[in-house]
Enzyme design. Structure first.
Site, PDB file in Angstrom:
ATOM      1  N   LYS A  67       0.893  -1.258  -0.063  1.00 31.87           N
ATOM      2  CA  LYS A  67      -0.067  -0.078   0.077  1.00 31.87           C
ATOM      3  C   LYS A  67       0.830   1.407   0.175  1.00 31.87           C
ATOM      4  CE  LYS A  67      -4.336  -2.182   1.980  1.00 31.87           C
ATOM      5  NZ  LYS A  67      -5.221  -1.856   2.946  1.00 31.87           N
ATOM      6  N   HIS A 122      -5.452 -12.168  -1.337  1.00 32.19           N
ATOM      7  CA  HIS A 122      -6.844 -11.645  -1.659  1.00 32.19           C
ATOM      8  C   HIS A 122      -7.629 -12.424  -2.543  1.00 32.19           C
ATOM      9  CE1 HIS A 122      -7.564  -7.912   0.451  1.00 32.19           C
ATOM     10  NE2 HIS A 122      -6.337  -7.586   0.208  1.00 32.19           N
TER      11      HIS A 122
END
Length: 357
Positions: A220, A270
């Protein structure tokens, strides 16, 4: 001149079933300055070797009972650096040569010339000393290599810990910008490790998963800050950009070979059980187990942490919500592990709340 040992004259053992030969050799060798013991058989020789230190042995090839050829390997097993000289008749030279293949140093043909015997003993003792010195050097080298290898392992482990700690600082700095995500990676790491333990993974695998949990959102760093800080729902393009964080994280960590197994988990955390996840659309058990564990731990933390768009959900409600995802988004077996961990955690909280102290 006899070869002396550091502790005194070299000890010799004369093994021959003929007493006159034993006596003559013992007398000559004693006069030459050696410390001499005698044995009339192979069995007696082995007994002497078992109770005292012998440097060299004069051994007759042909004896009743244990023969010279059979005695050589047995004697060397008791005293690996024993210098053995074979005593043989002319017709037994082939047998004596076979004894040398088994570890004897030389052979002398009877009748024995005492001058030749003295020279042969000196050669044998020097060869023995060289062998012992070589063995000591090899042992020292082996120990030094082992020490250096241990030092390298310690240095590598220290470097790996420092590397992970440095990366964690980056993750913590990233999360510190958002009060809603502060501590998220640490919570995911701890819960993932507990689920992995519940699933009876090895200690090594548990630590890999814990490390992956600490670093799973490091990608991120490459996501635009205004998107990470956005209070409302993300637009489709923004969501696609956020999805890049698993690839970015993999690329950031790729040069760190010791994190390879953790990187595999980070890349795929994910993914969904039904194949609708990202980045690779993996399904079922094609998704690495560590990634499946991280994924469910992250869902649980998201549900039980206050967010701008949702209230904090009690742990048991979050488990019920995730139960609906078992077999669809999450691995049913991993969900069972999560359920057991949370049930145990709630039991501990209940016991603490009811502690009269």
């Amino acid at each position: 001149m006899p070869v002396s040992m550091p502790e005194g004259p070299a000890s010799l053992l004369v093994v021959d079933d003929e007493e006159p030969i034993r006596a003559a050799l013992a007398r000559y060798l004693t006069q030459a300055g050696y410390k001499v013991s005698t044995a009339a058989s192979g069995e007696e020789a082995l007994a002497i070797l078992g109770r005292q230190k012998i440097a060299g042995m004069l051994l007759d090839v042909r004896m009743p009972g244990v023969s010279g050829i059979d005695l050589v390997p047995q004697a060397l097993e008791l005293e690996p650096h024993l210098a053995i000289l074979m005593l043989t008749a002319v017709t037994d030279a082939t047998t004596a040569a076979l004894c040398m293949q088994r570890g004897a140093f030389e052979y002398l043909i009877k009748p024995i010339d005492l001058v030749d015997l003295g020279r042969a003993l000196e050669r044998a003792m020097r060869r023995r000393a060289t062998q012992m010195e070589t063995a000591q050097v090899n042992q020292w080298l082996k120990e030094e290599v082992a020490i250096r290898a241990a030092e390298v392992r310690r240095e590598r482990a220290t470097l790996e810990r420092v590397t992970i700690a440095t990366l964690e600082v980056l993750v913590n700095a990233l999360e510190a910008k958002d009060p809603f995500s502060r501590g998220h990676s640490a919570r995911v790491a701890d819960l993932s490790a507990m689920i992995a333990s519940e699933l009876q993974l090895s200690d090594e695998d548990i630590e890999v998963i814990r490390t992956a949990g600490r670093l799973h959102d490091i990608g991120k760093i490459g996501i635009r800050e205004e998107i990470l800080a956005k209070q409302g729902p993300l637009t489709p393009p923004e969501y696609e950009h956020v999805k890049d964080h698993v690839i970015i994280g993999t690329q950031i960590l790729a040069p760190l070979a010791h994190l390879h197994n953790a990187i595999v988990c980070i890349r795929s955390h994910h993914e969904r059980w039904d194949g609708d996840g990202y980045p690779d659309g993996l399904t079922g058990e094609d998704i690495p187990l560590g990634a499946r564990i991280l994924g469910i731990a992250e869902i649980f933390d998201a549900l039980t942490t206050s967010r701008p768009y949702q209230e904090k959900m009690p742990a048991n409600f979050a488990v019920d919500r995730i139960r609906d995802l078992a077999g669809v988004a999450v691995d049913p077996a991993v969900f069972a592990g999560l359920e057991a961990v949370i049930a145990r955690r709630n039991t501990l909280v209940f016991l603490e709340d009811n502690d009269p102290a």
